[in-house]
Design an enzyme around this catalytic site. Structure first.
Site, short mmCIF file in Angstrom:
data_model
loop_
_atom_site.label_atom_id
_atom_site.label_comp_id
_atom_site.label_asym_id
_atom_site.label_seq_id
_atom_site.Cartn_x
_atom_site.Cartn_y
_atom_site.Cartn_z
N TYR A 183 0.85 -1.20 0.00
CA TYR A 183 0.00 0.00 0.00
C TYR A 183 0.88 1.25 0.00
O TYR A 183 1.50 1.60 1.01
CB TYR A 183 -0.94 0.02 1.21
CG TYR A 183 -1.92 -1.14 1.29
CD1 TYR A 183 -2.22 -1.93 0.19
CD2 TYR A 183 -2.57 -1.45 2.49
CE1 TYR A 183 -3.12 -2.99 0.27
CE2 TYR A 183 -3.48 -2.49 2.57
CZ TYR A 183 -3.73 -3.27 1.46
OH TYR A 183 -4.63 -4.31 1.54
N HIS A 207 -0.52 -12.18 1.06
CA HIS A 207 -1.55 -11.35 0.41
C HIS A 207 -2.30 -12.14 -0.67
O HIS A 207 -3.49 -11.92 -0.91
CB HIS A 207 -0.85 -10.11 -0.19
CG HIS A 207 -1.69 -8.89 -0.21
ND1 HIS A 207 -1.16 -7.64 -0.11
CD2 HIS A 207 -3.02 -8.68 -0.36
CE1 HIS A 207 -2.13 -6.73 -0.18
NE2 HIS A 207 -3.26 -7.35 -0.34
N PRO A 267 -15.78 -4.23 2.90
CA PRO A 267 -17.15 -4.51 3.33
C PRO A 267 -18.15 -3.45 2.86
O PRO A 267 -19.36 -3.69 2.88
CB PRO A 267 -17.06 -4.55 4.85
CG PRO A 267 -15.88 -3.69 5.18
CD PRO A 267 -14.91 -3.90 4.06
N LEU A 268 -17.61 -2.29 2.43
CA LEU A 268 -18.49 -1.23 1.89
C LEU A 268 -18.49 -1.26 0.37
O LEU A 268 -18.86 -0.27 -0.27
CB LEU A 268 -18.01 0.14 2.41
CG LEU A 268 -18.07 0.29 3.93
CD1 LEU A 268 -17.38 1.57 4.37
CD2 LEU A 268 -19.52 0.27 4.41
N ARG A 284 -16.06 -1.04 -1.55
CA ARG A 284 -15.15 0.05 -1.94
C ARG A 284 -15.89 1.39 -2.01
O ARG A 284 -15.58 2.25 -2.83
CB ARG A 284 -14.46 -0.26 -3.27
CG ARG A 284 -13.63 -1.54 -3.25
CD ARG A 284 -12.95 -1.79 -4.56
NE ARG A 284 -12.33 -3.11 -4.60
CZ ARG A 284 -11.09 -3.40 -4.19
NH1 ARG A 284 -10.35 -2.46 -3.66
NH2 ARG A 284 -10.62 -4.63 -4.28
N GLY A 285 -16.88 1.54 -1.17
CA GLY A 285 -17.61 2.81 -1.07
C GLY A 285 -18.93 2.82 -1.82
O GLY A 285 -19.81 3.64 -1.54
N1 LIG Z 1 -6.51 -8.47 1.08
C1 LIG Z 1 -6.75 -7.76 0.01
O1 LIG Z 1 -6.46 -8.16 -1.13
C2 LIG Z 1 -7.39 -6.41 0.19
C3 LIG Z 1 -7.93 -5.73 -0.91
C4 LIG Z 1 -8.53 -4.49 -0.69
C5 LIG Z 1 -8.58 -3.95 0.59
N2 LIG Z 1 -8.03 -4.63 1.64
C6 LIG Z 1 -8.07 -4.09 3.02
O2 LIG Z 1 -9.43 -3.91 3.37
C7 LIG Z 1 -9.65 -2.58 3.82
C8 LIG Z 1 -11.06 -2.13 3.51
O3 LIG Z 1 -11.33 -2.21 2.14
P1 LIG Z 1 -11.43 -0.94 1.18
O4 LIG Z 1 -10.92 0.24 1.90
O5 LIG Z 1 -10.81 -1.30 -0.09
O6 LIG Z 1 -12.98 -0.80 0.87
P2 LIG Z 1 -14.27 -0.47 1.77
O7 LIG Z 1 -13.93 -0.56 3.20
O8 LIG Z 1 -15.36 -1.30 1.25
O9 LIG Z 1 -14.60 1.03 1.33
C9 LIG Z 1 -13.71 2.09 1.45
C10 LIG Z 1 -14.32 3.28 0.75
O10 LIG Z 1 -15.54 3.63 1.41
C11 LIG Z 1 -15.49 4.98 1.82
N3 LIG Z 1 -16.17 5.06 3.13
C12 LIG Z 1 -15.76 4.52 4.30
N4 LIG Z 1 -16.66 4.77 5.27
C13 LIG Z 1 -17.64 5.50 4.71
C14 LIG Z 1 -18.83 6.06 5.22
N5 LIG Z 1 -19.19 5.91 6.49
N6 LIG Z 1 -19.61 6.76 4.36
C15 LIG Z 1 -19.26 6.91 3.05
N7 LIG Z 1 -18.15 6.38 2.52
C16 LIG Z 1 -17.33 5.68 3.35
C17 LIG Z 1 -14.03 5.34 1.90
O11 LIG Z 1 -13.89 6.72 1.71
P3 LIG Z 1 -12.57 7.54 2.15
O12 LIG Z 1 -11.41 6.81 1.53
O13 LIG Z 1 -12.83 8.87 1.55
O14 LIG Z 1 -12.49 7.54 3.61
C18 LIG Z 1 -13.46 4.52 0.75
O15 LIG Z 1 -13.65 5.20 -0.46
C19 LIG Z 1 -8.55 -1.77 3.08
O16 LIG Z 1 -8.31 -0.53 3.70
C20 LIG Z 1 -7.39 -2.73 3.17
O17 LIG Z 1 -6.76 -2.63 4.43
C21 LIG Z 1 -7.45 -5.85 1.44
#
Ligand SMILES: NC(=O)c1ccc[n+]([C@@H]2O[C@H](COP(=O)([O-])OP(=O)(O)OC[C@H]3O[C@@H](n4cnc5c(N)ncnc54)[C@H](OP(=O)(O)O)[C@@H]3O)[C@@H](O)[C@H]2O)c1
Length: 333
Positions: free
Chosen positions: A56, A130, A210-211, A213-214
């Protein structure tokens, strides 16, 4: 905040974790000042299960986290990952860079030292591969990771996006504490085999994204995403899929509001309601969203809520693939 035991470890982690990826990668411009404030606020809110990876921001995310981790080491359970590399060690794994999987013991040895140096700690709490490397038997990868446990460099082991077969083979070498896979209302592949298998083996399932990706928050303005935002290239953010997903998210938001919670809270609560062994890591780089997401810990969904949610997903089935061909090649089927 509420806490839950991470599978068979005796470690209590917050039922809602924190994904830190977006602070340094994938989702547009970084704002380190707000990110550090968000990490500090996570401590205030009792969110102690933090997720990062070496890739990252090419190490920038681990370095950022170290600023808050080091002075608060005993209050945070830190998970990081190794296994993605970029050809020539240049560019960005999310956009443009030619990335590949290397979960060989040789690379792991270097990667763990690099992560420890950037995080400025002596022991990583949870260390994930990963991705499972198609060119390295999973037994070799996990065997090498198990050596790190013996040496005190890491405490617990995890796999991300593994197949059920890989998980069984890995578990035979060393206990696997957590499996991290994408899981949200829009991405439900784990329900077939991985979720039941983690329950059977007593492993924690850590849903990433879980969101969605927003997308499921109904607040994401896709037309204003930065040119280097990873989501721009994903099928769900384009054309007929985007149209379907915006309608789905709007209907989901309406239902969430009728239950007096935000769509993000409702979506996180939905993931948590799927099984007792689930601890999601919603990602954010903003205090405002962090506080909102922490509120999901107190939301209990009823059977009727779950039915109403399923009805919305059934009404808008044209969600589209989660990855384009570029990312799909890293996920073993
Ligand atoms: N193992 C893997 O291959 C893998 C792949 C992807 C991710 N991950 C891990 O999983 C974590 C979570 O996944 P993710 O960040 O990709 O996706 P996510 O949690 O589904 O969504 C993140 C997105 O949602 C937005 N968001 C968060 N809370 C919100 C709210 N209350 N209201 C409106 N929008 C909101 C964020 O905005 P802002 O950014 O503007 O805050 C960002 O754009 C990552 O940070 C990473 O550590 C792992």
């Amino acid at each position: 905040m509420k806490y839950k035991e991470l599978a068979k470890t005796g470690e209590k982690v917050s039922v809602v974790g924190l994904g830190c990826m977006g602070m340094s990668a994938a989702y547009g411009k970084a704002d380190d000042t707000e990110s550090v404030a968000t990490l500090e606020y996570a401590l205030d809110l009792g969110i102690n299960f933090w997720d990062t990876a070496d890739i990252y921001g090419n190490g920038a995310n681990e370095e950022l986290i170290s600023k808050v981790l080091v002075p608060n080491r005993n209050k945070i359970f830190i998970a990081t990952k190794f296994g993605f590399r970029i050809r020539g060690d240049e560019g960005d794994v999310f956009v443009g860079g030619e990335s590949y999987v290397d979960a060989s013991p040789k690379w792991m040895r270097q990667a763990v030292e690099d992560s420890l140096r950037r995080l400025k700690i002596e022991t990583i709490d949870l260390y994930y591969a990963h991705r499972v490397d198609p060119n390295v038997p999973v037994e070799e990868t996990v065997g090498a990771m198990a050596e790190l446990v013996k040496e005190g460099k890491v405490r617990y082991l995890g796999l991300s996006e593994c197949t059920p077969e890989d998980l069984k083979r890995a578990y035979a070498v060393h206990p696997i504490t957590a499996v991290q896979s994408e899981y949200s209302l829009l991405t439900r592949g784990v329900e077939d085999a991985i979720l039941p298998l983690t329950k059977e083996l007593g492993i924690t399932l850590v849903p990433f994204a879980p969101l969605s990706r927003g997308l499921i928050t109904n607040k994401l303005d896709v037309s204003s995403l930065a040119s280097n935002d990873f989501r721009k290239n994903l099928p769900r953010y384009q054309g007929e899929y985007l149209d379907n997903n915006q309608k789905l998210s709007a209907a989901f938001a309406e239902l969430a509001e009728s239950k007096n919670c935000s769509p993000a809270q409702f979506a996180i609560a939905w993931v948590m309601a799927q099984s007792d062994n689930i601890i999601p890591i919603p990602g954010t780089k903003r205090r405002k969203y962090l506080e909102e997401n922490a509120g999901a810990a107190d939301i209990e969904l009823t059977a009727k809520d779950l039915e109403d949610i399923e009805a919305i997903v059934r009404k808008y089935p044209n969600i589209g693939p989660r990855y384009s061909a570029r990312e799909n090649k890293f996920v073993k089927k």
